[in-house]
Every structure is written in C-alpha cells, then in structure tokens.
Design a protein around this motif. Structure first.
Motif, PDB file in Angstrom:
ATOM      1  N   GLU A 200       1.621  11.792  23.698  1.00  0.00           N
ATOM      2  CA  GLU A 200       2.003  12.922  22.846  1.00  0.00           C
ATOM      3  C   GLU A 200       3.168  12.424  21.995  1.00  0.00           C
ATOM      4  OE1 GLU A 200       0.622  16.353  23.384  1.00  0.00           O
ATOM      5  OE2 GLU A 200       1.470  16.545  21.378  1.00  0.00           O
ATOM      6  N   PRO A 201       2.903  12.052  20.756  1.00  0.00           N
ATOM      7  CA  PRO A 201       3.938  11.369  19.985  1.00  0.00           C
ATOM      8  C   PRO A 201       5.095  12.262  19.571  1.00  0.00           C
ATOM      9  CG  PRO A 201       1.995  11.724  18.635  1.00  0.00           C
ATOM     10  CD  PRO A 201       1.664  12.235  20.000  1.00  0.00           C
ATOM     11  N   VAL A 202       6.276  11.667  19.485  1.00  0.00           N
ATOM     12  CA  VAL A 202       7.447  12.369  18.961  1.00  0.00           C
ATOM     13  C   VAL A 202       7.502  12.115  17.463  1.00  0.00           C
ATOM     14  CG1 VAL A 202       8.759  12.284  21.104  1.00  0.00           C
ATOM     15  CG2 VAL A 202       8.928  10.387  19.494  1.00  0.00           C
ATOM     16  N   ILE A 203       8.387  12.810  16.776  1.00  0.00           N
ATOM     17  CA  ILE A 203       8.578  12.625  15.332  1.00  0.00           C
ATOM     18  C   ILE A 203       9.138  11.224  15.099  1.00  0.00           C
ATOM     19  CG2 ILE A 203       9.961  13.436  13.359  1.00  0.00           C
ATOM     20  CD1 ILE A 203       9.803  16.247  14.808  1.00  0.00           C
ATOM     21  N   PRO A 204       8.688  10.447  14.113  1.00  0.00           N
ATOM     22  CA  PRO A 204       7.791  10.865  13.039  1.00  0.00           C
ATOM     23  C   PRO A 204       6.300  10.692  13.363  1.00  0.00           C
ATOM     24  CG  PRO A 204       8.607   8.687  12.581  1.00  0.00           C
ATOM     25  CD  PRO A 204       9.220   9.101  13.881  1.00  0.00           C
ATOM     26  N   GLY A 205       5.989  10.044  14.496  1.00  0.00           N
ATOM     27  CA  GLY A 205       4.596   9.759  14.817  1.00  0.00           C
ATOM     28  C   GLY A 205       3.697  10.987  14.783  1.00  0.00           C
ATOM     29  N   ALA A 206       4.254  12.134  15.198  1.00  0.00           N
ATOM     30  CA  ALA A 206       3.476  13.366  15.276  1.00  0.00           C
ATOM     31  C   ALA A 206       3.050  13.868  13.897  1.00  0.00           C
ATOM     32  CB  ALA A 206       4.287  14.443  15.992  1.00  0.00           C
ATOM     33  N   PHE A 207       3.711  13.419  12.853  1.00  0.00           N
ATOM     34  CA  PHE A 207       3.458  13.967  11.512  1.00  0.00           C
ATOM     35  C   PHE A 207       2.563  13.081  10.643  1.00  0.00           C
ATOM     36  CE2 PHE A 207       7.683  16.386  11.821  1.00  0.00           C
ATOM     37  CZ  PHE A 207       7.026  17.521  12.284  1.00  0.00           C
ATOM     38  N   ILE A 208       2.035  12.009  11.217  1.00  0.00           N
ATOM     39  CA  ILE A 208       1.185  11.131  10.405  1.00  0.00           C
ATOM     40  C   ILE A 208      -0.180  11.791  10.236  1.00  0.00           C
ATOM     41  CG2 ILE A 208       0.184   8.830  10.167  1.00  0.00           C
ATOM     42  CD1 ILE A 208       2.388   7.951  12.257  1.00  0.00           C
ATOM     43  N   ASN A 209      -0.619  11.956   9.015  1.00  0.00           N
ATOM     44  CA  ASN A 209      -1.862  12.660   8.724  1.00  0.00           C
ATOM     45  C   ASN A 209      -3.082  11.748   8.802  1.00  0.00           C
ATOM     46  OD1 ASN A 209      -1.004  15.386   8.244  1.00  0.00           O
ATOM     47  ND2 ASN A 209       0.005  14.626   6.395  1.00  0.00           N
ATOM     48  N   HIS A 210      -4.240  12.408   8.917  1.00  0.00           N
ATOM     49  CA  HIS A 210      -5.524  11.703   8.959  1.00  0.00           C
ATOM     50  C   HIS A 210      -6.026  11.422   7.539  1.00  0.00           C
ATOM     51  CE1 HIS A 210      -9.866  11.073   9.612  1.00  0.00           C
ATOM     52  NE2 HIS A 210     -10.001  11.857   8.551  1.00  0.00           N
ATOM     53  N   SER A 211      -6.755  10.316   7.394  1.00  0.00           N
ATOM     54  CA  SER A 211      -7.538  10.096   6.182  1.00  0.00           C
ATOM     55  C   SER A 211      -8.816   9.369   6.565  1.00  0.00           C
ATOM     56  CB  SER A 211      -6.751   9.251   5.171  1.00  0.00           C
ATOM     57  OG  SER A 211      -7.612   8.893   4.098  1.00  0.00           O
ATOM     58  N   CYS A 212      -9.915   9.697   5.870  1.00  0.00           N
ATOM     59  CA  CYS A 212     -11.181   8.988   6.103  1.00  0.00           C
ATOM     60  C   CYS A 212     -11.132   7.595   5.479  1.00  0.00           C
ATOM     61  CB  CYS A 212     -12.342   9.790   5.518  1.00  0.00           C
ATOM     62  SG  CYS A 212     -12.558  11.392   6.309  1.00  0.00           S
ATOM     63  N   SER A 213     -10.185   7.376   4.589  1.00  0.00           N
ATOM     64  CA  SER A 213      -9.993   6.068   3.968  1.00  0.00           C
ATOM     65  C   SER A 213      -8.513   5.713   4.071  1.00  0.00           C
ATOM     66  CB  SER A 213     -10.441   6.124   2.499  1.00  0.00           C
ATOM     67  OG  SER A 213     -10.266   4.869   1.906  1.00  0.00           O
ATOM     68  N   PRO A 214      -8.063   5.386   5.290  1.00  0.00           N
ATOM     69  CA  PRO A 214      -6.621   5.275   5.552  1.00  0.00           C
ATOM     70  C   PRO A 214      -6.002   3.956   5.084  1.00  0.00           C
ATOM     71  CG  PRO A 214      -7.834   4.777   7.537  1.00  0.00           C
ATOM     72  CD  PRO A 214      -8.865   5.098   6.480  1.00  0.00           C
ATOM     73  N   ASN A 215      -4.673   3.968   4.968  1.00  0.00           N
ATOM     74  CA  ASN A 215      -3.967   2.730   4.620  1.00  0.00           C
ATOM     75  C   ASN A 215      -3.354   2.070   5.851  1.00  0.00           C
ATOM     76  OD1 ASN A 215      -1.880   4.533   5.036  1.00  0.00           O
ATOM     77  ND2 ASN A 215      -1.225   4.595   2.900  1.00  0.00           N
ATOM     78  N   CYS A 216      -3.555   2.699   7.039  1.00  0.00           N
ATOM     79  CA  CYS A 216      -3.034   2.119   8.279  1.00  0.00           C
ATOM     80  C   CYS A 216      -4.069   2.207   9.398  1.00  0.00           C
ATOM     81  CB  CYS A 216      -1.775   2.856   8.731  1.00  0.00           C
ATOM     82  SG  CYS A 216      -0.356   2.631   7.650  1.00  0.00           S
ATOM     83  N   ASP A 217      -3.915   1.361  10.380  1.00  0.00           N
ATOM     84  CA  ASP A 217      -4.711   1.405  11.600  1.00  0.00           C
ATOM     85  C   ASP A 217      -3.791   1.742  12.761  1.00  0.00           C
ATOM     86  OD1 ASP A 217      -7.407   0.769  10.933  1.00  0.00           O
ATOM     87  OD2 ASP A 217      -6.774  -1.297  10.549  1.00  0.00           O
ATOM     88  N   LEU A 218      -4.343   2.430  13.752  1.00  0.00           N
ATOM     89  CA  LEU A 218      -3.579   2.726  14.957  1.00  0.00           C
ATOM     90  C   LEU A 218      -4.024   1.754  16.041  1.00  0.00           C
ATOM     91  CD1 LEU A 218      -1.548   4.978  15.901  1.00  0.00           C
ATOM     92  CD2 LEU A 218      -3.502   5.975  17.080  1.00  0.00           C
ATOM     93  N   VAL A 219      -3.097   1.022  16.589  1.00  0.00           N
ATOM     94  CA  VAL A 219      -3.434   0.103  17.675  1.00  0.00           C
ATOM     95  C   VAL A 219      -2.434   0.294  18.808  1.00  0.00           C
ATOM     96  CG1 VAL A 219      -4.439  -1.665  16.166  1.00  0.00           C
ATOM     97  CG2 VAL A 219      -2.023  -1.763  16.732  1.00  0.00           C
ATOM     98  N   GLN A 220      -2.898  -0.007  20.019  1.00  0.00           N
ATOM     99  CA  GLN A 220      -1.987   0.071  21.150  1.00  0.00           C
ATOM    100  C   GLN A 220      -1.162  -1.209  21.171  1.00  0.00           C
ATOM    101  OE1 GLN A 220      -3.818   1.293  24.779  1.00  0.00           O
ATOM    102  NE2 GLN A 220      -1.907   1.205  25.919  1.00  0.00           N
ATOM    103  N   VAL A 221       0.172  -1.078  21.174  1.00  0.00           N
ATOM    104  CA  VAL A 221       1.014  -2.277  21.152  1.00  0.00           C
ATOM    105  C   VAL A 221       1.620  -2.617  22.511  1.00  0.00           C
ATOM    106  CG1 VAL A 221       1.538  -2.397  18.698  1.00  0.00           C
ATOM    107  CG2 VAL A 221       2.926  -0.948  20.145  1.00  0.00           C
ATOM    108  N   THR A 222       1.949  -1.598  23.301  1.00  0.00           N
ATOM    109  CA  THR A 222       2.398  -1.846  24.667  1.00  0.00           C
ATOM    110  C   THR A 222       1.621  -0.886  25.566  1.00  0.00           C
ATOM    111  OG1 THR A 222       4.148  -0.176  24.786  1.00  0.00           O
ATOM    112  CG2 THR A 222       4.748  -2.285  23.785  1.00  0.00           C
ATOM    113  N   ALA A 223       1.885  -0.941  26.853  1.00  0.00           N
ATOM    114  CA  ALA A 223       1.178  -0.061  27.791  1.00  0.00           C
ATOM    115  C   ALA A 223       1.450   1.410  27.495  1.00  0.00           C
ATOM    116  CB  ALA A 223       1.594  -0.392  29.216  1.00  0.00           C
ATOM    117  N   THR A 224       2.582   1.699  26.855  1.00  0.00           N
ATOM    118  CA  THR A 224       2.965   3.100  26.663  1.00  0.00           C
ATOM    119  C   THR A 224       3.179   3.500  25.204  1.00  0.00           C
ATOM    120  OG1 THR A 224       5.286   2.522  26.954  1.00  0.00           O
ATOM    121  CG2 THR A 224       4.083   3.235  28.913  1.00  0.00           C
ATOM    122  N   THR A 225       2.908   2.603  24.274  1.00  0.00           N
ATOM    123  CA  THR A 225       3.125   2.949  22.867  1.00  0.00           C
ATOM    124  C   THR A 225       1.973   2.480  21.991  1.00  0.00           C
ATOM    125  OG1 THR A 225       4.326   0.902  22.417  1.00  0.00           O
ATOM    126  CG2 THR A 225       5.649   2.823  23.011  1.00  0.00           C
TER     127      THR A 225
END
Ligand SMILES: [Zn+2]
Length: 169
Positions: free
Chosen positions: A83-108
């Motif tokens: 459950e992300p805290v700010i600013p992570g919680a405010f990142i919007n969705h796009s079907c053609s995004p400029n970023c990828d979400l990847v898991q970087v550590t066990a908890t982030t």
C-alpha cells in the motif's frame, strides 16, 4: 531545560536524515493536483533517461489474505501487497506509459523510466489490473487506450462484465 550537547546532536541527526529524504523527493518528482475528477498526479522535476530509477515506492505491507482490494495496492511477490505512501500512491495509470513498475527489493517497488522523460512530464505506469466487477474506465488519452484500467489479456473479460452491467440497469 537545556538539552545536552550529545542529545542535541542526536536529535539533529534525525532531523537531517528526514530532511534528506524529503529533499530527494522534491528534487526528482513532485505531486500536482489536477483538481476535480482527475485528482493528483506525480510529475518529473528533472529529466530522466531510459532505464533510470525514478523513485522507489515504499509503503505498508499487507498479506494477500487480508487484501481488500484498495485501488492503490500493488502486488509483490510471495503473496504480499504494498500500500504505497505519497508520492507513490498518486502515480496515475496509462495504457501507453512512460514508466514501468518493477519490484526492486523484497518490500519495495521501483518506477523505471521507459523512455526519455522531460521535466514537467506526468509519470505513469500500466496498472494491468485484473478485470473488475465495477467499471474502471480509463481516460488516459493514449492512442491505443484499452478503455478500461485493466491488462491487455483482461479486456475481453471486462467487455463482458460491462455489457452485463449495462443490461442490469
Ligand atoms: Zn487508457
């Protein structure tokens, strides 16, 4: 009561540490309120190059068994949700995004730039939700917008649910 020198130094180091973290966020990204239905979004405060880690997304960890479908929660490996805290919680969705979400550590999770991102650009990633019983309409404005905030393979299922909901009304 006067603080001892040692105590003051210790407290100051805590303050400095927090400040350092805030400053990190302020320098790289900022939250902007679009107002109305659009709500908040996260914007690049500087240029990001392809493959660059934009921000690390931290937050509270929820066991999958207790996950109640909060729209902000992100799936992590091993049956945990973040459950992300700010600013992570405010990142919007796009079907053609400029970023990828990847898991970087066990908890982030990490937000990675997909392309060159200029300062002042809104940051977004593809939520790739599973089809929902409610209608998560997408208004990302991308040329290849899927119409709903769901993954490519979920569009068919979503169309069926939407048609059923229409009939029910
Ligand atoms: Zn879209």
């Amino acid at each position: 009561m006067e603080l001892s020198k040692k105590r003051r130094k210790k407290l100051q180091s805590v303050v400095d540490q927090d400040y350092g973290y805030r400053r990190y966020e302020d320098r790289d990204v900022y939250v902007y309120d679009h107002g109305g239905k659009l709500g908040c979004g996260v914007f690049a405060a500087r240029q990001f190059l392809p493959g660059e880690l934009v921000i690390e997304i931290k937050g509270q960890l929820i066991p999958a068994a207790e996950y109640d479908g909060s729209t902000y929660a992100m799936h992590l490996e091993d049956d945990w949700y973040l459950e992300p805290v700010i600013p992570g919680a405010f990142i919007n969705h796009s079907c053609s995004p400029n970023c990828d979400l990847v898991q970087v550590t066990a908890t982030t999770n990490g937000l990675i730039a997909r392309c060159n991102i200029e300062a002042g650009t809104e940051l977004c990633f593809d939520y790739q939700w599973d089809a929902q019983w409610w209608i998560p309409r997408c208004r990302c404005g991308a040329r290849d917008c899927r119409g709903w905030v769901v993954g490519e393979d979920q569009v068919k299922k979503m169309k069926k649910i939407a048609a059923r909901n229409k009939k029910a009304k």
